[in-house]
Design a protein around this motif. Structure first.
Motif, PDB file in Angstrom:
ATOM      1  N   LEU A   1       1.379  24.092 -50.755  1.00 35.25           N
ATOM      2  CA  LEU A   1       0.158  23.887 -49.976  1.00 35.25           C
ATOM      3  C   LEU A   1      -0.997  23.508 -50.893  1.00 35.25           C
ATOM      4  CD1 LEU A   1      -1.465  24.270 -47.248  1.00 35.25           C
ATOM      5  CD2 LEU A   1      -1.818  26.639 -47.976  1.00 35.25           C
ATOM      6  N   ALA A   2      -1.655  22.396 -50.576  1.00 40.45           N
ATOM      7  CA  ALA A   2      -2.895  22.043 -51.275  1.00 40.45           C
ATOM      8  C   ALA A   2      -4.000  22.911 -50.674  1.00 40.45           C
ATOM      9  CB  ALA A   2      -3.191  20.558 -51.099  1.00 40.45           C
ATOM     10  N   ARG A   3      -4.217  24.060 -51.277  1.00 34.14           N
ATOM     11  CA  ARG A   3      -5.087  25.081 -50.699  1.00 34.14           C
ATOM     12  C   ARG A   3      -6.552  24.663 -50.665  1.00 34.14           C
ATOM     13  NH1 ARG A   3      -5.334  28.171 -47.237  1.00 34.14           N
ATOM     14  NH2 ARG A   3      -3.549  29.428 -47.845  1.00 34.14           N
ATOM     15  N   ALA A   4      -7.073  24.116 -51.779  1.00 36.13           N
ATOM     16  CA  ALA A   4      -8.514  23.865 -51.831  1.00 36.13           C
ATOM     17  C   ALA A   4      -8.849  22.730 -52.788  1.00 36.13           C
ATOM     18  CB  ALA A   4      -9.256  25.139 -52.250  1.00 36.13           C
ATOM     19  N   ILE A   5      -9.970  22.092 -52.507  1.00 39.52           N
ATOM     20  CA  ILE A   5     -10.544  21.066 -53.381  1.00 39.52           C
ATOM     21  C   ILE A   5     -12.031  21.352 -53.511  1.00 39.52           C
ATOM     22  CG2 ILE A   5     -11.319  18.651 -53.367  1.00 39.52           C
ATOM     23  CD1 ILE A   5      -8.629  17.757 -52.599  1.00 39.52           C
TER      24      ILE A   5
ATOM     25  N   GLN B   1     -13.500   7.872 -55.767  1.00 39.26           N
ATOM     26  CA  GLN B   1     -12.228   7.640 -56.455  1.00 39.26           C
ATOM     27  C   GLN B   1     -12.348   7.932 -57.951  1.00 39.26           C
ATOM     28  OE1 GLN B   1     -11.567   3.596 -55.141  1.00 39.26           O
ATOM     29  NE2 GLN B   1      -9.933   4.223 -53.736  1.00 39.26           N
ATOM     30  N   SER B   2     -13.511   7.620 -58.527  1.00 33.49           N
ATOM     31  CA  SER B   2     -13.676   7.827 -59.972  1.00 33.49           C
ATOM     32  C   SER B   2     -13.623   9.305 -60.347  1.00 33.49           C
ATOM     33  CB  SER B   2     -14.985   7.203 -60.459  1.00 33.49           C
ATOM     34  OG  SER B   2     -16.095   7.919 -59.974  1.00 33.49           O
ATOM     35  N   MET B   3     -13.955  10.192 -59.398  1.00 33.95           N
ATOM     36  CA  MET B   3     -13.861  11.638 -59.689  1.00 33.95           C
ATOM     37  C   MET B   3     -12.416  12.029 -59.987  1.00 33.95           C
ATOM     38  SD  MET B   3     -16.337  13.555 -56.975  1.00 33.95           S
ATOM     39  CE  MET B   3     -15.209  13.249 -55.619  1.00 33.95           C
ATOM     40  N   PHE B   4     -11.480  11.446 -59.248  1.00 32.17           N
ATOM     41  CA  PHE B   4     -10.070  11.755 -59.481  1.00 32.17           C
ATOM     42  C   PHE B   4      -9.602  11.136 -60.792  1.00 32.17           C
ATOM     43  CE2 PHE B   4     -10.523  12.668 -55.030  1.00 32.17           C
ATOM     44  CZ  PHE B   4      -9.657  13.720 -54.813  1.00 32.17           C
ATOM     45  N   GLN B   5     -10.080   9.919 -61.073  1.00 33.29           N
ATOM     46  CA  GLN B   5      -9.683   9.264 -62.323  1.00 33.29           C
ATOM     47  C   GLN B   5     -10.221  10.021 -63.533  1.00 33.29           C
ATOM     48  OE1 GLN B   5     -11.395   5.521 -61.260  1.00 33.29           O
ATOM     49  NE2 GLN B   5      -9.684   4.961 -59.922  1.00 33.29           N
ATOM     50  N   LYS B   6     -11.437  10.582 -63.400  1.00 34.45           N
ATOM     51  CA  LYS B   6     -12.050  11.317 -64.518  1.00 34.45           C
ATOM     52  C   LYS B   6     -11.611  12.775 -64.566  1.00 34.45           C
ATOM     53  CE  LYS B   6     -16.269   8.515 -64.287  1.00 34.45           C
ATOM     54  NZ  LYS B   6     -17.650   8.505 -63.738  1.00 34.45           N
ATOM     55  N   ARG B   7     -10.824  13.203 -63.554  1.00 30.34           N
ATOM     56  CA  ARG B   7     -10.314  14.579 -63.473  1.00 30.34           C
ATOM     57  C   ARG B   7     -11.431  15.626 -63.404  1.00 30.34           C
ATOM     58  NH1 ARG B   7      -5.827  13.986 -68.227  1.00 30.34           N
ATOM     59  NH2 ARG B   7      -4.637  12.287 -67.298  1.00 30.34           N
ATOM     60  N   VAL B   8     -12.473  15.323 -62.676  1.00 30.20           N
ATOM     61  CA  VAL B   8     -13.539  16.299 -62.477  1.00 30.20           C
ATOM     62  C   VAL B   8     -13.396  17.020 -61.135  1.00 30.20           C
ATOM     63  CG1 VAL B   8     -15.178  15.120 -63.984  1.00 30.20           C
ATOM     64  CG2 VAL B   8     -15.097  14.498 -61.565  1.00 30.20           C
ATOM     65  N   ILE B   9     -12.338  16.716 -60.407  1.00 26.66           N
ATOM     66  CA  ILE B   9     -12.025  17.405 -59.151  1.00 26.66           C
ATOM     67  C   ILE B   9     -11.282  18.700 -59.478  1.00 26.66           C
ATOM     68  CG2 ILE B   9     -10.583  17.296 -57.082  1.00 26.66           C
ATOM     69  CD1 ILE B   9     -12.528  15.389 -56.468  1.00 26.66           C
ATOM     70  N   GLU B  10     -11.669  19.801 -58.846  1.00 22.12           N
ATOM     71  CA  GLU B  10     -10.937  21.063 -59.009  1.00 22.12           C
ATOM     72  C   GLU B  10      -9.957  21.190 -57.838  1.00 22.12           C
ATOM     73  OE1 GLU B  10     -13.899  24.217 -59.365  1.00 22.12           O
ATOM     74  OE2 GLU B  10     -15.251  22.683 -60.183  1.00 22.12           O
ATOM     75  N   LYS B  11      -8.669  21.200 -58.165  1.00 21.71           N
ATOM     76  CA  LYS B  11      -7.635  21.275 -57.126  1.00 21.71           C
ATOM     77  C   LYS B  11      -6.852  22.579 -57.288  1.00 21.71           C
ATOM     78  CE  LYS B  11      -6.015  17.106 -58.142  1.00 21.71           C
ATOM     79  NZ  LYS B  11      -5.166  15.892 -58.079  1.00 21.71           N
ATOM     80  N   GLU B  12      -6.643  23.243 -56.187  1.00 17.09           N
ATOM     81  CA  GLU B  12      -5.879  24.497 -56.206  1.00 17.09           C
ATOM     82  C   GLU B  12      -4.758  24.421 -55.173  1.00 17.09           C
ATOM     83  OE1 GLU B  12      -6.705  28.956 -54.631  1.00 17.09           O
ATOM     84  OE2 GLU B  12      -8.177  28.197 -56.080  1.00 17.09           O
TER      85      GLU B  12
END
Length: 302
Positions: free
Chosen positions: A279-283, A166-177
Motif C-alpha cells: 500500500l502506498a500509504r502517504a505522500i 514532475q521535477s519533484m519526483f525527478q529530484k527525489r524531494v517527495i516523501e513516500k511511505e
C-alpha cells in the motif's frame, strides 16, 4: 497500440467516454491504401472493424479530415483514432478522490486497477475513470503505481504546471511511505537501509539484482508483528520499478500475494481474490507553486 494524445496541441478528435484519441506517425513503407496498413499494423483488429470505424469518421488525419479505406498512404503523416476493446473485464473496486485544486488531483487507488490504458485494459483504468468523472482531457499521472499496488497517487490537471510537480519526483524531494505485509525478518535491527543494484530481468516485466554500484535504496522499519505476518513501513529513496517487491524478496521476506517475486507465477488474469499486500500509504512534499506543505494519506489498510 499508438500513443494517447497528450501535450501535442489540440487533437482533431475529442475525448470520448473518458478515452483520448490515440495517434500514430505513419512509418516508411509501401501500402496500397490506409485500410491495408491499419489491418497489417494492428492484427488484433479485423478489417470489418476498421471499415466501420472509418465509416463513423473515427480515423482522421492531423487536420481532422476523415480517412477512408481507399485513402492514400503517406509516410510521415499523423493519424488519429480511438482505441477500442471488444471485451473488458470490470474491476470491482473503486478509487477515491482525496484532494483536488486547480493543478492537482490526488487519488486513493484500489488494488488491481491499472494506472493507464495498456493491453487488455482501457475503460477499467484509473486515468480513464477519472477523465470520465472529471471530464478533463489534460489529466495526466505525475508518477505511477503498479496495477497490483493500492494507495496514494497524484495526477496533474494542467500542462502549464505539470513540469514543476514532475521535477519533484525527478529530484527525489517527495516523501513516500508504503506499508507491506510480509513474513517476519529475524536477526536485523530496525530501522535499517537496504541498497542494491537493480536491472531489467530476463522477462520484460521483471527486475533483478546484480553485483555493482547500488542504484536503489529503501528504509525498512516494523510497524507491528501480527500472528501470521509482519506489517512493515517502507520509505523508498529511489523509484526503481518493483523496487519494494524486489528488496523484500531479496531479504527472504517476499510481500504476501506477490505473483512476481521471488518466482513469477502463471498470470491469474481476472482473479482479484488475493491482492498484493502493498500500500502506498502517504505522500508529502512542499508544493512548488504555493510553498505550502502537502500531506496526503490513503484511507485503506492491509
Amino acid at each position: 497500440m499508438g500513443r494517447q494524445q497528450q501535450g501535442h496541441g489540440k487533437a482533431p478528435l475529442p475525448m470520448r467516454d473518458g478515452v483520448a484519441a490515440s495517434y500514430l506517425w505513419l512509418p516508411e513503407g509501401q501500402w496500397p491504401d490506409m485500410l491495408t496498413f491499419m489491418v497489417q499494423r494492428y492484427p488484433d483488429v479485423n478489417e470489418a472493424s476498421w471499415r466501420e470505424r472509418m465509416a463513423r469518421g473515427d480515423v482522421v488525419d492531423a487536420d481532422g479530415t476523415p480517412l477512408h479505406p481507399a485513402s492514400a498512404y503517406r509516410r510521415g503523416m499523423r493519424i488519429f483514432y480511438y482505441r477500442e476493446l471488444e471485451r473488458e473485464t470490470p474491476i470491482p473496486f473503486s478509487e477515491q478522490i482525496l484532494f483536488q485544486d486547480e493543478h492537482l488531483v490526488v487519488v486513493d487507488k484500489p488494488h488491481f486497477l491499472p494506472m493507464i490504458p495498456t493491453g487488455r485494459f482501457l475503460h477499467e483504468t484509473l486515468l480513464v475513470r477519472l477523465k470520465k468523472t472529471l471530464g478533463e482531457e489534460e489529466l495526466t499521472p505525475i508518477h505511477r503505481l503498479d496495477r497490483e499496488t493500492a494507495g496514494v497517487v497524484i495526477f496533474s490537471r494542467r500542462q502549464s504546471s505539470r513540469g514543476a510537480y514532475q521535477s519533484m519526483f525527478q529530484k527525489r524531494v517527495i516523501e513516500k511511505e508504503y506499508e507491506a505485509l510480509a513474513p517476519r525478518l529475524e536477526g536485523r535491527e530496525f530501522p535499517f537501509t537496504y541498497r542494491s543494484r537493480m536491472v531489467d530481468g530476463d522477462k520484460f516485466f521483471l527486475m533483478r539484482e546484480e553485483p555493482g554500484e547500488p542504484n536503489s535504496e529503501t528504509l525498512i522499519d516494523v510497524i507491528e508483528h501480527r500472528a501470521d505476518a509482519t506489517l512493515y513501513r517502507l520509505r523508498p529513496h529511489t523509484g526503481r520499478k518493483h523496487q519494494l517487491r524486489v528488496h523484500l524478496s531479496s531479504l527472504g521476506i517476499p510481500i504476501v500475494n506477490d505473483a512476481f517475486y521471488p518466482v513469477a507465477l502463471p498470470c491469474k488474469q481476472d482473479d482479484v481474490s488475493q491482492p498484493l499486500k502493498l500500500l502506498a500509504r502517504a505522500i508529502a512534499f512542499t508544493d512548488p507553486l504555493s510553498g505550502l506543505r502537502r500531506e496526503f494519506a490513503s484511507a485503506r489498510s492491509l
